[in-house]
Scaffold this motif. Structure first.
Motif, PDB file in Angstrom:
ATOM      1  N   UNK A 230      -4.059  -5.426   7.352  1.00 25.92           N
ATOM      2  CA  UNK A 230      -4.783  -4.474   6.518  1.00 25.92           C
ATOM      3  C   UNK A 230      -3.992  -4.141   5.259  1.00 25.92           C
ATOM      4  N   UNK A 231      -2.674  -3.960   5.427  1.00 24.77           N
ATOM      5  CA  UNK A 231      -1.817  -3.654   4.277  1.00 24.77           C
ATOM      6  C   UNK A 231      -1.838  -4.795   3.267  1.00 24.77           C
ATOM      7  N   UNK A 232      -1.774  -6.028   3.750  1.00 24.91           N
ATOM      8  CA  UNK A 232      -1.791  -7.184   2.861  1.00 24.91           C
ATOM      9  C   UNK A 232      -3.138  -7.295   2.149  1.00 24.91           C
ATOM     10  N   UNK A 233      -4.226  -7.102   2.891  1.00 30.42           N
ATOM     11  CA  UNK A 233      -5.558  -7.156   2.278  1.00 30.42           C
ATOM     12  C   UNK A 233      -5.704  -6.107   1.184  1.00 30.42           C
ATOM     13  N   UNK A 234      -5.175  -4.904   1.419  1.00 29.43           N
ATOM     14  CA  UNK A 234      -5.231  -3.850   0.414  1.00 29.43           C
ATOM     15  C   UNK A 234      -4.438  -4.227  -0.829  1.00 29.43           C
ATOM     16  N   UNK A 235      -3.299  -4.870  -0.631  1.00 25.23           N
ATOM     17  CA  UNK A 235      -2.478  -5.308  -1.765  1.00 25.23           C
ATOM     18  C   UNK A 235      -3.182  -6.400  -2.567  1.00 25.23           C
ATOM     19  N   UNK A 236      -3.831  -7.327  -1.866  1.00 18.56           N
ATOM     20  CA  UNK A 236      -4.584  -8.385  -2.554  1.00 18.56           C
ATOM     21  C   UNK A 236      -5.706  -7.756  -3.388  1.00 18.56           C
ATOM     22  N   UNK A 237      -6.350  -6.719  -2.833  1.00 17.41           N
ATOM     23  CA  UNK A 237      -7.415  -6.029  -3.569  1.00 17.41           C
ATOM     24  C   UNK A 237      -6.854  -5.328  -4.802  1.00 17.41           C
ATOM     25  N   UNK A 238      -5.654  -4.729  -4.687  1.00 19.81           N
ATOM     26  CA  UNK A 238      -5.025  -4.069  -5.832  1.00 19.81           C
ATOM     27  C   UNK A 238      -4.754  -5.062  -6.960  1.00 19.81           C
ATOM     28  N   UNK A 239      -4.254  -6.236  -6.599  1.00 20.76           N
ATOM     29  CA  UNK A 239      -3.979  -7.256  -7.609  1.00 20.76           C
ATOM     30  C   UNK A 239      -5.275  -7.732  -8.247  1.00 20.76           C
ATOM     31  N   UNK A 240      -6.317  -7.868  -7.422  1.00 18.53           N
ATOM     32  CA  UNK A 240      -7.606  -8.340  -7.941  1.00 18.53           C
ATOM     33  C   UNK A 240      -8.172  -7.392  -8.996  1.00 18.53           C
ATOM     34  N   UNK A 241      -7.924  -6.093  -8.854  1.00 18.79           N
ATOM     35  CA  UNK A 241      -8.417  -5.147  -9.862  1.00 18.79           C
ATOM     36  C   UNK A 241      -7.339  -4.790 -10.890  1.00 18.79           C
ATOM     37  N   UNK A 242      -6.254  -5.577 -10.900  1.00 11.56           N
ATOM     38  CA  UNK A 242      -5.208  -5.459 -11.921  1.00 11.56           C
ATOM     39  C   UNK A 242      -4.556  -4.078 -11.933  1.00 11.56           C
ATOM     40  N   UNK A 243      -4.238  -3.561 -10.751  1.00 10.19           N
ATOM     41  CA  UNK A 243      -3.526  -2.278 -10.647  1.00 10.19           C
ATOM     42  C   UNK A 243      -2.131  -2.413 -11.239  1.00 10.19           C
TER      43      UNK A 243
ATOM     44  N   UNK B  97       3.450   0.130 -10.395  1.00  7.58           N
ATOM     45  CA  UNK B  97       3.849   1.332  -9.660  1.00  7.58           C
ATOM     46  C   UNK B  97       2.945   1.547  -8.443  1.00  7.58           C
ATOM     47  N   UNK B  98       1.640   1.348  -8.624  1.00  8.88           N
ATOM     48  CA  UNK B  98       0.705   1.516  -7.511  1.00  8.88           C
ATOM     49  C   UNK B  98       0.925   0.449  -6.448  1.00  8.88           C
ATOM     50  N   UNK B  99       1.161  -0.799  -6.881  1.00  8.80           N
ATOM     51  CA  UNK B  99       1.429  -1.895  -5.935  1.00  8.80           C
ATOM     52  C   UNK B  99       2.727  -1.621  -5.177  1.00  8.80           C
ATOM     53  N   UNK B 100       3.748  -1.117  -5.884  1.00  5.22           N
ATOM     54  CA  UNK B 100       5.029  -0.807  -5.249  1.00  5.22           C
ATOM     55  C   UNK B 100       4.860   0.262  -4.177  1.00  5.22           C
TER      56      UNK B 100
ATOM     57  N   UNK C 128       4.742  -0.483   4.148  1.00  4.93           N
ATOM     58  CA  UNK C 128       4.909  -1.523   5.176  1.00  4.93           C
ATOM     59  C   UNK C 128       6.323  -2.077   5.074  1.00  4.93           C
ATOM     60  N   UNK C 129       7.220  -1.598   5.956  1.00  2.55           N
ATOM     61  CA  UNK C 129       8.647  -1.934   5.860  1.00  2.55           C
ATOM     62  C   UNK C 129       8.890  -3.432   5.944  1.00  2.55           C
ATOM     63  N   UNK C 130       8.166  -4.113   6.830  1.00  3.80           N
ATOM     64  CA  UNK C 130       8.399  -5.553   6.995  1.00  3.80           C
ATOM     65  C   UNK C 130       8.081  -6.310   5.714  1.00  3.80           C
TER      66      UNK C 130
ATOM     67  N   UNK D  98      11.024  -5.853   3.190  1.00 10.89           N
ATOM     68  CA  UNK D  98      12.176  -6.693   3.504  1.00 10.89           C
ATOM     69  C   UNK D  98      11.904  -8.155   3.187  1.00 10.89           C
ATOM     70  N   UNK D  99      10.704  -8.631   3.530  1.00 13.07           N
ATOM     71  CA  UNK D  99      10.361 -10.029   3.272  1.00 13.07           C
ATOM     72  C   UNK D  99      10.332 -10.324   1.781  1.00 13.07           C
ATOM     73  N   UNK D 100       9.790  -9.391   0.990  1.00 16.51           N
ATOM     74  CA  UNK D 100       9.705  -9.588  -0.453  1.00 16.51           C
ATOM     75  C   UNK D 100      11.086  -9.610  -1.094  1.00 16.51           C
ATOM     76  N   UNK D 101      11.949  -8.698  -0.694  1.00 15.89           N
ATOM     77  CA  UNK D 101      13.306  -8.670  -1.251  1.00 15.89           C
ATOM     78  C   UNK D 101      14.091  -9.918  -0.861  1.00 15.89           C
ATOM     79  N   UNK D 102      13.881 -10.388   0.371  1.00 13.11           N
ATOM     80  CA  UNK D 102      14.557 -11.618   0.792  1.00 13.11           C
ATOM     81  C   UNK D 102      14.074 -12.800  -0.023  1.00 13.11           C
ATOM     82  N   UNK D 103      12.767 -12.827  -0.298  1.00 14.87           N
ATOM     83  CA  UNK D 103      12.207 -13.932  -1.070  1.00 14.87           C
ATOM     84  C   UNK D 103      12.789 -14.000  -2.472  1.00 14.87           C
TER      85      UNK D 103
END
Length: 425
Positions: free
Chosen positions: A218-231, A234-237, A243-245, A248-253
């Protein structure tokens, strides 16, 4: 590796005639444990599996030239070989821990072949018996040397399958069910004690009424929706921080050497800038397929299939329409989202009601229409068995894509998908 053998030279030109089929083999927990590799050629409007000795040698020689791990990653590869190839020297160049040789039960089983297989088993090679539908006296001289028996489940009744499975289990063989295309077939073979499964049942949606997405999905789907509407970032962050995981995954990447950063990135705001919107969107789409409990020792077949599709569609679109990068980006999205129904256990219509996608993408995912729909159909044809690939040649013709251009794009897609695994666990 350079092969000092006349075989590899004489077979190499044939590569242009083929595309490569990479079919997943799963264990009882539906983890990917191997691939079967087959060369196929298109002709007369359909795709045919090539099982003659010349094509088999082409495959072996070319896998050596490419490097096996570029095609199959860290799992073993199953290869169809006949007695002609097996009695030659080429197979000795393949590392014994990375391959399983498949012998067809209709091959001529001579004393010389049995002796050759025995010597290779002593050297550490593994053998499977392919397309088995009966335990005949004909194959018994070879049976003590066979580790895995592949049974064609598509042509057998449940009663006959149960009898055959019991016979081979009593002979202490590992059982592999071939052509498993539905969840029901998988469950049937699971009940009968099969060890491995080959087929695309795992990519078929089992629609479950009332099934809900996990918190992470659900968290990922919400983030994809935010990008789709060009948020804004700061809002994406703020959304990612919930979602802690994901944090961590993004910083590792972004701190991997491949990202080209010269200093450690410790904040999400910096990470979002480094990654950029397009790469962030791709990363999130991949994250959808990663379960929080995933075992790092195994690869999810759905993840690998989705990422391979996405990359292949992107590469083909870039090849066909090089002047417009956005078309390739959209093609990637179509490929990677095409398995969401199997992942979520919901209809594609319901899923697309939860995210904002363009009409071309929705038409491709729902109805396989338009340019992106043709690309998706092409990828699905490549994945399926030869009997189901009759539409391949017409699709290549419609897209104006020569088959010799398809093969290197496949290899690039395979390698890219395999390379993701260190970053998704």
């Amino acid at each position: 590796m350079i092969l000092d053998t006349a075989q590899s030279v004489s077979f190499a030109p044939q590569v242009k005639e083929f595309f490569l089929a990479r079919q997943p083999i799963l264990d009882r927990n539906q983890n990917l444990i191997a691939y079967e590799l087959l060369f196929r050629r298109t002709g007369a409007g359909l795709a045919t599996t090539v099982d003659d000795s010349r094509a088999a040698a082409t495959l072996v020689a070319h896998m050596l030239e490419l490097g096996l791990e570029n095609v199959i990653g860290g799992v073993p590869g199953f290869f169809n070989v006949d007695s002609t190839i097996l009695m030659g020297d080429l197979v000795n160049f393949l590392p014994c821990k990375k391959v399983v040789f498949e012998l067809h039960q209709t091959d001529k089983i001579s004393p010389e072949l049995v002796q050759r297989v025995s010597g290779m088993v002593d050297a550490g090679y593994r053998f499977a018996l392919d397309d088995v539908i009966t335990l005949s006296e004909y194959i018994k001289p070879l049976l003590p040397l066979i580790k895995i028996v592949k049974i064609d489940t598509s042509v057998m009744t449940r009663t006959d399958l149960a009898i055959l499975a019991r016979q081979f289990k009593q002979a202490h063989k590992l059982l592999l069910a071939e052509k498993v295309e539905t969840i029901e077939q998988f469950q049937n073979c699971l009940d009968l004690g099969f060890d491995y499964y080959q087929g695309y049942y795992f990519a078929k949606p089992a629609i479950l009424s009332g099934k809900k997405l996990t918190t992470s999905q659900l968290a990922v789907m919400q983030l994809i929706a935010l990008i789709a509407r060009d948020a804004d970032n700061a809002e994406i962050e703020r959304s990612i921080k919930k979602e802690v995981s994901l944090c961590l995954s993004l910083l590792r990447l972004v701190n991997t050497t491949g990202m080209g950063v010269t200093k450690s990135i410790d904040s999400l705001s910096e990470a979002l800038v480094v990654l950029g919107r397009n790469q962030l969107q791709r990363w999130l789409q991949i994250q959808l397929y990663i379960a929080p409990h995933i075992n790092a020792h195994f690869a999810s077949p759905l993840l690998l299939l989705a990422t391979t599709r996405g990359k292949l569609l992107e590469l083909i679109a870039r090849k066909l329409k090089p002047a417009n990068k956005s078309i390739a980006d959209t093609a990637f999205t179509v490929g990677i989202l095409s398995l969401l129904d199997a992942l979520f256990g919901q209809t594609m219509e319901k899923i697309l009601g939860q995210i904002v996608l363009g009409k071309d993408v929705s038409e491709a995912l729902l109805y396989r229409r338009g340019f992106y729909g043709d690309l998706l159909k092409l990828s699905e044809c490549i994945e399926k068995s030869s009997e189901a690939s009759r539409a391949l040649a017409p699709l290549l013709l419609k897209l104006e894509l020569p088959v010799e251009d398809l093969y290197p794009l496949q290899l690039e897609a395979f390698e890219w998908s395999n390379s993701l695994l260190p970053f998704v666990h």
